[in-house]
Design an enzyme around this catalytic site. Structure first.
Site, PDB file in Angstrom:
ATOM      1  N   GLU A 148      15.117 -83.632  60.841  1.00  0.00           N
ATOM      2  CA  GLU A 148      15.182 -82.380  60.082  1.00  0.00           C
ATOM      3  C   GLU A 148      14.135 -81.395  60.595  1.00  0.00           C
ATOM      4  OE1 GLU A 148      15.054 -80.810  55.418  1.00  0.00           O
ATOM      5  OE2 GLU A 148      14.699 -82.930  55.875  1.00  0.00           O
TER       6      GLU A 148
ATOM      7  N   GLU B 267      11.131 -85.974  47.561  1.00  0.00           N
ATOM      8  CA  GLU B 267      12.441 -85.456  47.140  1.00  0.00           C
ATOM      9  C   GLU B 267      13.572 -86.269  47.769  1.00  0.00           C
ATOM     10  OE1 GLU B 267      15.376 -82.287  48.802  1.00  0.00           O
ATOM     11  OE2 GLU B 267      13.400 -81.371  48.450  1.00  0.00           O
TER      12      GLU B 267
END
Length: 423
Positions: free
Chosen positions: A129, A51
């Site tokens: 992240e 993604e």
């Protein structure tokens, strides 16, 4: 009149549209019936990593800045999301710029370069992240809970993956995943808003050559039910985050609407049972809610809260008590009607804009094979009786052990296990 219109291209790719002529904008989505559940242990995290990489450059738009600049030039917004059973990409913009939005979106998905240098650079971004996710107990308790319920299988793994699998990913890793799952039969394009002219012809021109082919299915989920289970993630923190729940139903279960109202009575809104008891009466938490998460072959009804560390035991016992109470006592008529009105109202509000309408229709098309009409949902909620709610509560709560995932400065799981039993 139906809210959704569906067509199928010759290669099996589905197109779902939702005309909203009163809108001045358009939401363009492409969603795949593929997410982290479709990974192997060695590729865990590749769906989410891919993604990211779709935004890094194509042959026609070689850099992330050029892609973003083109969307900025039409005043649009674009983003993506990865779930366990689907992945979606979208652009929102003024209706007059529809064709530009579709061109950029499809170019990203069909012609991304997956440049090895960009892959190496993005590994650092994703590791950071991960660090943010692990340092945010309110989010990470979701992963602890899923691991407790499903164990070492894809539904029990974190969507973001593991640091070792992310660091090991190569260009071939992405293509191995994408070539198998990103095929026309698993792909749904959706557009909602002020659609304009020639939309289907435009989509067929952009997507008509997406490869067809059989992909197979991921392994079915499995789990054991029985005594209450507890999973602690020991972490020094100022607040304990808890998730308490039970296995429930898949997304297309006949009692889905009764299950939805059960969750609403428990913890939907600021007048729900859990909000009233845990926050207003006892002052145990700032946030507390209940929800149901369903997949194609599994589901869970749960409550989550951030609570005072010194009163974590009281919070666990209080929430567990409310679960047991709703399974043993019928919901009063006035409380059920309030929950019904809340569930219907919030559902309708989700569909007021093109993005919400497209997201609802495509997620159902991807997971169930059809874009469920909003009217069907409203009628389903209207048909639920108090007897239905109690029957479902007895089934999913009364016959299952209640599970607890907890993040905080604790080490003794047995301390909490005894609090989950019916008192």
């Amino acid at each position: 009149m139906n809210a959704f219109e569906k067509t199928v291209l010759p290669n099996g790719l589905r197109v779902v549209t939702a005309p909203m002529p009163q809108s001045k904008s358009v939401a363009c989505f492409v969603m795949f019936a593929a997410g982290s559940r479709y990974e192997t242990k060695d590729t865990n995290g590749i769906a989410h990593f891919a993604e990211h990489m779709f935004f890094k450059g194509t042959e026609r738009r070689p850099t992330a800045r050029e892609i973003a600049g083109e969307i900025d030039s039409i005043g649009g917004e674009f983003n993506a999301f990865t779930g366990k059973e689907y992945t979606g990409y979208y652009v929102k913009c003024a209706a007059e710029h529809r064709d530009v939005a579709l061109d950029v979106l499809v170019d990203m998905l069909r012609n991304s370069r997956f440049d090895p240098e960009e892959i190496e650079r993005e590994k650092g971004v994703i590791v950071e992240e991960m660090n943010m996710y692990y340092d945010t107990p309110r989010d990470y308790v979701d992963g602890v809970y899923d691991e407790l319920l499903y164990g070492d299988q894809p539904l029990g793994w974190d969507i973001i993956g593991r640091k070792d699998t992310v660091r090991a990913a190569k260009r071939e890793t992405f293509f191995g995943y994408l070539d198998r799952w990103y095929r026309a039969p698993r792909m749904v394009a959706g557009v909602a808003g002020n659609l304009g002219e020639g939309l289907h012809e435009r989509l067929e021109g952009l997507l008509g050559e997406v490869p067809d082919g059989e992909t197979g299915q991921p392994e079915p989920a499995s789990w054991s039910q029985g005594a209450p289970q507890v999973k602690l993630h020991t972490k020094q923190s100022d607040q304990a985050h808890i998730r308490i729940g039970v296995h429930s139903y898949p997304i297309d279960h006949p009692d889905r609407y009764a299950l939805s109202l059960l969750a609403t009575v428990l913890g939907g809104g600021m007048s729900s049972r859990l909000f009233t008891e845990v926050r207003e009466r006892r002052g145990l938490a700032y946030y507390v809610f209940a929800a149901n998460q369903s997949y194609t072959d599994a589901g869970s009804l749960y409550s989550q809260a951030g609570v005072d560390i010194a009163r974590a035991d009281e919070a666990v016992k209080t929430i567990a008590h409310e679960f047991h109470r709703i399974a043993s006592e019928a919901v009063p008529a006035d409380e059920l009607e309030k929950a019904r009105a809340l569930a219907k109202g919030r559902f309708v509000l989700r569909l007021e804009n093109p993005q919400g309408m497209t997201m609802f229709g495509l997620s159902r098309e991807v997971l169930e094979g059809r874009a469920v009409e909003p009217q069907e949902v409203l009628e389903g909620l209207d048909a639920v009786t108090a007897e239905d709610v109690q029957r479902v509560a007895e089934d999913v709560i009364g016959s299952n052990g209640i599970n607890l995932a907890l993040i905080g400065p604790f080490e003794d799981e047995d301390r909490f296990a005894g609090l989950l039993a019916k008192s």
